[in-house]
Design an enzyme around this catalytic site. Structure first.
Site, short mmCIF file in Angstrom:
data_model
loop_
_atom_site.label_atom_id
_atom_site.label_comp_id
_atom_site.label_asym_id
_atom_site.label_seq_id
_atom_site.Cartn_x
_atom_site.Cartn_y
_atom_site.Cartn_z
N ASP A 30 0.82 -1.21 0.00
CA ASP A 30 0.00 0.00 0.00
C ASP A 30 0.86 1.26 0.00
OD1 ASP A 30 -2.68 1.31 0.45
OD2 ASP A 30 -1.66 1.97 2.27
N GLU B 141 1.06 -0.49 -5.13
CA GLU B 141 0.11 0.59 -5.37
C GLU B 141 0.95 1.87 -5.47
OE1 GLU B 141 -3.54 3.17 -3.48
OE2 GLU B 141 -2.04 2.24 -2.21
#
Length: 748
Positions: free
Chosen positions: A427, A480
């Site tokens: 993330d 990401e």
């Protein structure tokens, strides 16, 4: 044996250690083994063997030899209060005696002496830890049930280099930091203590006394295998090595997989809100209940993988797991660590891969967590321009510190090793790469070259990806990353960051912007559905329609679509058709497959009742058929990251808002022709260039009646004509239904 009197013992010990006893009693001493446990001391010029303990709630203590032929030895109370001592005939081994304690409340307990045991961690372990190369530190630090020097118990180890004193506290010692102070392992900053006769399921924390504060900190174990269910925050002693896995065939096959050429269709979900139990107050499903209900659903829908929003332990439901306090523990919300193992195991036995979201970019400042861990900024930077995340109000890891990098790499490796997961979706990588992320001018500190790149984070990510791919071949590391940073999914040996895949955020935003436009205006935004091919092969992309796009007022995917209800469903089907045909692996967030009307709400279940209505049933069936087509046709997945797998037929027809291209497998004769009509206007007699002669079978038509469409189509297929068109040698004349996606396969 003849015992010394209390007065003579007190006099002799005080002369040897005039200050240490007081510091131990105040829980301020860093080396309790200096005075506690078996000791050899000089008494009146002669060697003497002593057993000493500090038990502030004890009324009396007796040394009980393991050899039952020997008499128990009463210990004498000495000053300060709480200290007890007995002279013994020889230095006793840890397994040779126990301490029988009569507590001040009248209760009696008996256990081995924790201060009789040698260190559990080896000098080599400590050396590797200091070098940042102890890649299985999760098997050393934390709480580990084990047998040490012939005695069962639990070994505790924690990194707190700036602490004056660290103790293990829990129900077993009344949460009293004076009872079990730990041994300092010197310059490594590790504190360690083996507590004999302690068993699984004990709750514990570390009580840490900072050097510059009289107020101790109470911290959960950073390496804990399991935690209490929130809002409680204690760590729990667990041994999960006994789980019997049944996924050996899956793991063996995974090692030889080339994931770049495999079909990867990911169903992203939040375990707490995929489905709940309304008849029981809307409670969550457990890991084992999810295995029973989720896995058959994913199989039926044709997805190859699931991606779990973070299941690492976290205190606040509303963070969705992205602000973690337990980087080594599956959240207790849905069951135990073994329950999570059983869930992953069941997925693998059903041939479903498991990807897990993981957030090494930042951590929360909850008082029991990593923030201010030993009274200093141990895991983050003290300078808020480097250590504080203004957007998420959280702390940023100090990637320049080898112990912090080792902590995070250990966390990643542990999920692959202990829980057999198949990939990590990392993330917020962009926030790690840029020192000025979410900061204004003057609010950040340049790197040593004056730039805004976080060089330490770059090196951490490279080391992380190298270690994961080296230790666990066939697994995936997915970034990401929302910027144009080059080489995110390129190998480190050519200068890349080493990820397997990168989320294609640009494609996602352009595509959603395009489909949100009224079809009458789409001719002016045609570039939004073609621009992605300009950079499609610069990275190994995953096309994503993630949870971030259906929250915070962004509307659900279906609700983003323009037009009346029929057009909204047709628009969404054509969007999915384009996504599944486009180069790149696929990911869809839960609810998108049934046409959820509401935005996602982590406190509620998906709108499963919508499946009582035909349009939602049709969309669900369409997604399942798309997945099956995608998996069964190599042309749609085998060459996702090279121009040899893609060729435009016509990308310029903006006036009619149509789009067409060819997807090819490694065998270039294996081809699929994909054509789209992004307006509600049916187009009959539409001539489309195709690469060869023969019969073109219509494999899938999003306008089919079974999907909720108008049932326009081409009768199962058409024959090609020797009429060159769109730069191709042949052409077919077809009917393009309104707002549709069609897939044709040539049968020579």
């Amino acid at each position: 044996m003849k015992n010394q009197s209390s007065a003579s013992i007190a006099e002799s010990t005080k002369s040897v250690y005039p200050e240490v006893f007081d510091k131990v009693a105040r829980a301020e001493w860093w080396n309790p083994f200096e005075v506690l446990g078996p000791q050899e001391e000089r008494r009146k010029g002669q060697a003497a063997f002593v057993v000493r303990t500090y038990l502030p709630d004890a009324a009396s203590v007796v040394v009980v030899p393991a050899d039952t032929t020997q008499e128990p030895i009463p210990m004498q109370a000495i000053e300060p209060p709480g200290f007890f001592e007995a002279q013994v005939p020889k230095r006793l081994a840890p397994e040779a005696y126990c301490l029988r304690v009569t507590h001040s409340n009248g209760g009696v307990s008996e256990s081995h002496d924790p201060y009789a045991f040698t260190p559990f961690l080896s000098e080599f372990d400590l050396h590797l830890f200091g070098e940042g190369k102890l890649y299985q530190a999760y098997e050393k630090l934390g709480a580990h049930p084990c047998k040490h020097q012939g005695v069962n118990g639990v070994n505790f180890a924690v990194w707190a280099p700036n602490a004056m004193r660290v103790s293990v506290v829990g129900d077993f010692n009344g949460w009293d930091g004076r009872r079990h102070p730990m041994r300092s392992r010197g310059g490594t900053g590790i504190w360690e203590l083996f507590i004999p006769d302690l068993a699984e399921w004990e709750k514990y924390k570390y009580e840490i006394r900072p050097k510059d504060s009289e107020v101790p900190l109470l911290k959960a174990d950073p390496y804990a295998t399991q935690a209490e269910l929130r809002p409680n925050t204690a760590s729990v002693v667990r041994n999960v090595s006994g789980y019997q896995w049944k996924d050996s065939d899956w793991l063996q096959a995974r090692q030889s997989h080339d994931v770049l050429t495999k079909p990867i269709s990911i169903y992203e979900l939040h375990l707490g809100s995929w489905r709940r139990v309304p008849e029981e107050g809307g409670r969550w499903l457990t890991y084992r209940e999810l295995a029973e209900q989720l896995i058959p659903y994913v199989k039926e829908m044709g997805f190859t993988h699931i991606e779990l929003m973070p299941v690492v332990e976290h205190p606040f439901d509303g963070s969705w797991g992205y602000q973690s306090t337990g980087y080594f523990a599956p959240t207790r919300r849905f069951g135990t660590a073994e329950d999570f193992m059983a869930f992953v195991d069941a997925c693998h036995q059903a041939n479903i891969g498991v990807i897990m979201d993981w957030a090494p970019a930042h951590f929360p400042d909850d008082p029991h967590g990593l923030a201010w861990f030993d009274g200093t900024h141990l895991f983050d930077h003290s300078d808020p321009r480097m250590g504080y995340h203004p957007e998420w109000k959280s702390r940023i890891f100090n990637y320049g510190r080898v112990e912090v990098r080792n902590f995070l790499i250990n966390s990643a490796l542990m999920w692959f090793d202990r829980y057999h997961i198949d990939g990590l979706r990392v993330d917020a990588v962009a926030s790690m790469l840029y020192l000025d992320y979410a900061r204004k001018h003057g609010e950040w500190v340049p790197n040593r070259f004056g730039g805004n790149e976080n060089l330490e984070a770059v090196e951490f990510l490279k080391e992380l990806n190298v270690m994961v791919h080296q230790e666990h071949p066939g697994t995936m590391m997915i970034a990401e990353e929302s910027t144009a940073w080059g080489g995110v999914s390129r190998p480190t040996y050519v200068g890349g960051l080493g990820f397997t895949f990168k989320w294609n955020m640009g494609w996602m935003h352009d595509t959603l912007n395009y489909f949100s436009e009224d079809p009458v205006h789409r001719r002016y935004h045609h570039h939004n559905v073609t621009f992605g091919l300009v950079y499609a092969f610069t990275e190994n992309f995953v096309l994503v329609l993630s949870h971030d796009e259906v929250v915070h007022g962004k509307k659900s995917l279906l609700d983003k679509m323009p037009g009346d209800p029929w057009q909204r469903f047709a628009n969404l089907r054509s969007l999915y058709g384009h996504m599944w045909a486009h180069p790149g692996k696929k990911m869809l967030f839960m609810g998108g497959e049934i046409g959820q009307w509401w935005e996602w709400n982590h406190e509620d279940s998906l709108q499963w009742h919508l499946l009582d209505y035909e349009p939602h049933q049709g969309l669900q069936k369409y997604v399942a058929d798309l997945n099956r087509l995608y998996v069964n046709e190599p042309a749609l997945h085998q060459v996702d990251f090279d121009w040899t797998g893609f060729q435009w037929i016509d990308l310029h027809d903006s006036d009619q808002s149509t789009l067409s291209y060819i997807r090819r497998a490694k065998d270039q004769t294996d081809q699929i022709v994909c054509v789209f009509n992004f307006t509600p206007v049916p187009r009959e007699g539409y001539r489309l260039g195709v690469p060869m002669g023969g019969y073109y079978q219509e494999l899938l038509n999003s306008d089919a009646e079974i999907y909720g469409g108008s049932n326009l189509g081409n009768g199962g297929g058409v024959n090609a004509e020797e009429t060159p068109w769109h730069g191709q040698s042949h052409s077919i004349v077809i009917t393009l239904p309104p707002l549709s996606a069609l897939f044709f396969k040539p049968r020579p």
